[in-house]
Design a protein around this motif. Structure first.
Motif, mmCIF file in Angstrom:
data_model
loop_
_atom_site.group_PDB
_atom_site.id
_atom_site.type_symbol
_atom_site.label_atom_id
_atom_site.label_comp_id
_atom_site.label_asym_id
_atom_site.label_seq_id
_atom_site.Cartn_x
_atom_site.Cartn_y
_atom_site.Cartn_z
ATOM 1 N N THR A 162 0.825 -1.211 0.000
ATOM 2 C CA THR A 162 0.000 0.000 0.000
ATOM 3 C C THR A 162 0.865 1.270 0.000
ATOM 4 O O THR A 162 0.392 2.333 -0.376
ATOM 5 C CB THR A 162 -0.934 0.047 1.225
ATOM 6 N N PHE A 163 2.137 1.136 0.414
ATOM 7 C CA PHE A 163 3.026 2.303 0.419
ATOM 8 C C PHE A 163 3.835 2.431 -0.863
ATOM 9 O O PHE A 163 4.529 3.412 -1.072
ATOM 10 C CB PHE A 163 4.002 2.233 1.610
ATOM 11 N N GLU A 164 3.797 1.382 -1.683
ATOM 12 C CA GLU A 164 4.641 1.396 -2.874
ATOM 13 C C GLU A 164 4.037 2.258 -3.972
ATOM 14 O O GLU A 164 2.847 2.154 -4.253
ATOM 15 C CB GLU A 164 4.852 -0.033 -3.388
ATOM 16 N N PRO A 165 4.884 3.115 -4.576
ATOM 17 C CA PRO A 165 4.349 3.955 -5.637
ATOM 18 C C PRO A 165 4.028 3.137 -6.884
ATOM 19 O O PRO A 165 4.575 2.052 -7.072
ATOM 20 C CB PRO A 165 5.491 4.932 -5.919
ATOM 21 N N GLU A 166 3.142 3.656 -7.695
ATOM 22 C CA GLU A 166 2.883 3.026 -8.994
ATOM 23 C C GLU A 166 3.696 3.777 -10.034
ATOM 24 O O GLU A 166 3.416 4.935 -10.334
ATOM 25 C CB GLU A 166 1.394 3.084 -9.318
ATOM 26 N N PRO A 167 4.755 3.124 -10.558
ATOM 27 C CA PRO A 167 5.714 3.803 -11.433
ATOM 28 C C PRO A 167 5.061 4.590 -12.557
ATOM 29 O O PRO A 167 5.441 5.726 -12.823
ATOM 30 C CB PRO A 167 6.554 2.655 -11.985
ATOM 31 N N ASP A 168 4.063 4.014 -13.205
ATOM 32 C CA ASP A 168 3.444 4.692 -14.346
ATOM 33 C C ASP A 168 2.833 6.026 -13.959
ATOM 34 O O ASP A 168 2.962 7.014 -14.663
ATOM 35 C CB ASP A 168 2.351 3.807 -14.965
ATOM 36 N N LYS A 169 2.173 6.054 -12.793
ATOM 37 C CA LYS A 169 1.518 7.289 -12.356
ATOM 38 C C LYS A 169 2.533 8.398 -12.135
ATOM 39 O O LYS A 169 2.315 9.536 -12.504
ATOM 40 C CB LYS A 169 0.737 7.048 -11.058
ATOM 41 N N ILE A 170 3.668 8.048 -11.509
ATOM 42 C CA ILE A 170 4.680 9.058 -11.222
ATOM 43 C C ILE A 170 5.236 9.619 -12.523
ATOM 44 O O ILE A 170 5.366 10.824 -12.686
ATOM 45 C CB ILE A 170 5.807 8.458 -10.369
ATOM 46 N N SER A 171 5.546 8.725 -13.465
ATOM 47 C CA SER A 171 6.095 9.183 -14.738
ATOM 48 C C SER A 171 5.152 10.182 -15.387
ATOM 49 O O SER A 171 5.565 11.218 -15.888
ATOM 50 C CB SER A 171 6.318 8.006 -15.678
ATOM 51 N N ASN A 172 3.864 9.882 -15.364
ATOM 52 C CA ASN A 172 2.898 10.781 -15.992
ATOM 53 C C ASN A 172 2.863 12.134 -15.299
ATOM 54 O O ASN A 172 2.829 13.163 -15.941
ATOM 55 C CB ASN A 172 1.506 10.156 -15.967
ATOM 56 N N LEU A 173 2.907 12.116 -13.983
ATOM 57 C CA LEU A 173 2.859 13.357 -13.215
ATOM 58 C C LEU A 173 3.952 14.323 -13.676
ATOM 59 O O LEU A 173 3.712 15.489 -13.934
ATOM 60 C CB LEU A 173 3.037 13.043 -11.721
ATOM 61 N N MET A 174 5.208 13.803 -13.794
ATOM 62 C CA MET A 174 6.332 14.663 -14.151
ATOM 63 C C MET A 174 6.237 15.117 -15.600
ATOM 64 O O MET A 174 6.482 16.260 -15.920
ATOM 65 C CB MET A 174 7.647 13.915 -13.960
#
Lengths: 325, 171
Positions: A162-174
């Motif tokens: 539950t604490f692990e980021p979802e890589p795809d979401k972060i990439s999109n944010l930036m």
């Protein structure tokens, strides 16, 4: 040699290294084994550096393996675990450097620092083990950790997830908000100025320019340089995570990482080979011994190289081919 | 407001075209690299002076840091030179962006603050620590804020330009 090779070569160091580091640190908590604690702090700092190329080569391996018959779900799960482990590894490294600074200033790390290193390194050991496991699942499903079809796992694993980021979401944010990148790059330049100001002036003094400055008081500026380094590791990694493929396949980024590694080795020579103790004694007007000047010159040249490579990263995006062999 | 045509004239000169379009690693990014070296000397030296005045490394004699004002001016000279080349490469981009003028103003204020610190703290023949205290401290804090602002404005130039080159919208 390609990214999967590099990743497989390096990825055991953080997993095993943090366990060894934690063991040394626990033994070093007793007063008779102060040296063990110091060794553990140095090891944590080294591992915080090594984990960066492990992480970046992992992104490279992911892209290279895209065509191969491996599960993307498993890779995403592994990358999420790796991001969380990387974050805690870097925090452990930062706490370890702070502890090394305290052992220089007041002969031993404070209790607060030791508690922080202990807590962070215990969490890091766990997260690294989890990263290793989820990574192993990509290639060895026969061992049967995570069930890909259902995504089920043990209760603790589910909690950590539950604490692990979802890589795809972060990439999109930036990628989609240029202001995030703008803000991070601004902080990256503030960090750069702090590093050049403090470490640069210290090296210049050792080389014999502005010899009127006594060396030991000048060294007290170092925590500000370390703070700059911390800001730049954090902001650099954040920008990387925002657009990983732009940076992974970038020859200049790898040169920058090599230069930073050499700077670490140079600092190790400076502090561990007795050179630091020799220059601490230098008062106004005193000439530094030749080995100290070599180390200082090396440091200046390497920092210039780091800045140069950093500046050219943008120009050399996708300078490494994404072929799978 | 119409974009003045002379900016287009500058952009069509051979120097400007070469700086902008050359594939050589010694083109635009080389100038940008030296602009970075210059700013790290200028702001790095200023920041160390400010930190010392604010009480970091108290055993370091103030007088022994006076040489850093020369580093500041060398850094400034590098950045005036490289800055002019950068403006030569992208004049429309620079002059149509309000942030560009904010940056120049902040650099000017930063330099004036450093000169005031030099006059008040370092040109004093006695250089007594006690006399330095309150007023110099507030100038040092101002200096740190202004340089951070100048750095930020400079970084933002890449993200806020209304035009990239004459007639081509940016952003």
């Amino acid at each position: 040699m390609n990214f999967p090779h590099i990743h497989l070569l390096l990825n055991h160091f953080p997993v095993i290294g943090t366990i060894i580091g934690l063991g040394l640190f626990l033994v070093g908590l007793s007063d008779e084994h102060q040296q063990m604690r110091r060794a553990a702090l140095i090891l944590f700092a080294v591992l915080a550096f090594v984990t960066i190329p492990v992480f970046i080569s992992g992104v490279g391996a992911q892209v290279v393996l895209r065509k191969a018959a491996v599960s993307n779900v498993m890779i995403q799960r592994h990358e999420g675990a790796a991001m969380l482990a990387l974050a805690f590894m870097e925090m452990t490294g930062a706490a370890a450097l702070a502890g090394l600074w305290e052992s220089y200033r007041i002969s031993r790390p404070t209790r607060v620092n030791s508690a922080a290193v202990l807590l962070l390194s215990v969490v890091t050991v766990g997260l690294m083990a989890r990263t290793g496991n989820t990574g192993g699942d990509i290639r060895h499903p026969e061992i049967g950790g995570l069930q890909e079809s259902t995504g089920t796992e043990g209760r603790l694993g589910a909690f950590v997830h539950t604490f692990e980021p979802e890589p795809d979401k972060i990439s999109n944010l930036m990628v989609f908000t240029k202001w995030t990148t703008a803000f991070l790059m601004d902080l990256h330049f503030i960090g750069l100025v702090l590093i050049v100001g403090t470490i640069g002036i210290y090296n210049v003094r050792i080389l014999g320019i502005a010899k009127q400055m006594p060396v030991a008081p000048l060294h007290r500026l170092l925590p500000w340089g370390l703070m700059g380094l911390g800001i730049n590791v954090a902001t650099g990694l954040a920008v990387f995570v925002g657009a990983p493929e732009d940076y992974t396949f970038n020859a200049v980024l790898w040169l920058k990482i090599v230069a930073l590694g050499l700077l670490g080795a140079n600092a190790a020579v400076f502090y561990l080979a007795g050179i630091f103790n020799n220059v601490e004694r230098l008062g106004p007007g005193d000439e530094a011994p030749f080995p100290a000047k070599v180390v200082a010159m090396t440091s200046l040249v390497l920092w210039c190289a780091v800045i140069t490579f950093g500046r050219y990263i943008q120009v050399f995006q996708h300078s490494i081919a994404k072929s799978s062999n | 407001m119409a974009v003045p045509a002379f900016l287009d004239t500058i952009e069509q000169t051979r120097v400007s075209l070469w700086l902008r379009e050359s594939e050589s690693v010694f083109g635009f990014y080389f100038v940008l690299l030296f602009h970075t070296f210059g700013l790290s000397m200028l702001v790095g030296a200023s920041a160390v002076l400010d930190l010392r005045i604010l009480g970091v490394a108290p055993d370091l004699p103030l007088k022994s840091l006076k040489w850093l004002f020369r580093t500041i001016w060398v850094g400034f000279a590098i950045n005036v030179t490289t800055g002019l080349l950068l403006v030569l490469a992208y004049p429309t981009k620079a002059f149509t962006n309000p942030v560009f003028y904010i940056k120049l103003s902040l650099v000017a204020i930063g330099l004036i603050t450093m000169q005031k610190i030099k006059a008040r703290v370092f040109d004093d023949s006695v250089l007594s620590e006690v006399a330095v205290a309150p007023r110099a401290r507030s100038m040092a804090i101002w200096s740190l804020l202004v340089w951070t602002g100048a750095l930020t404005a400079g970084r933002l130039l890449a993200y806020t330009a209304p035009y990239l080159v004459y007639g081509v919208r940016g952003g």
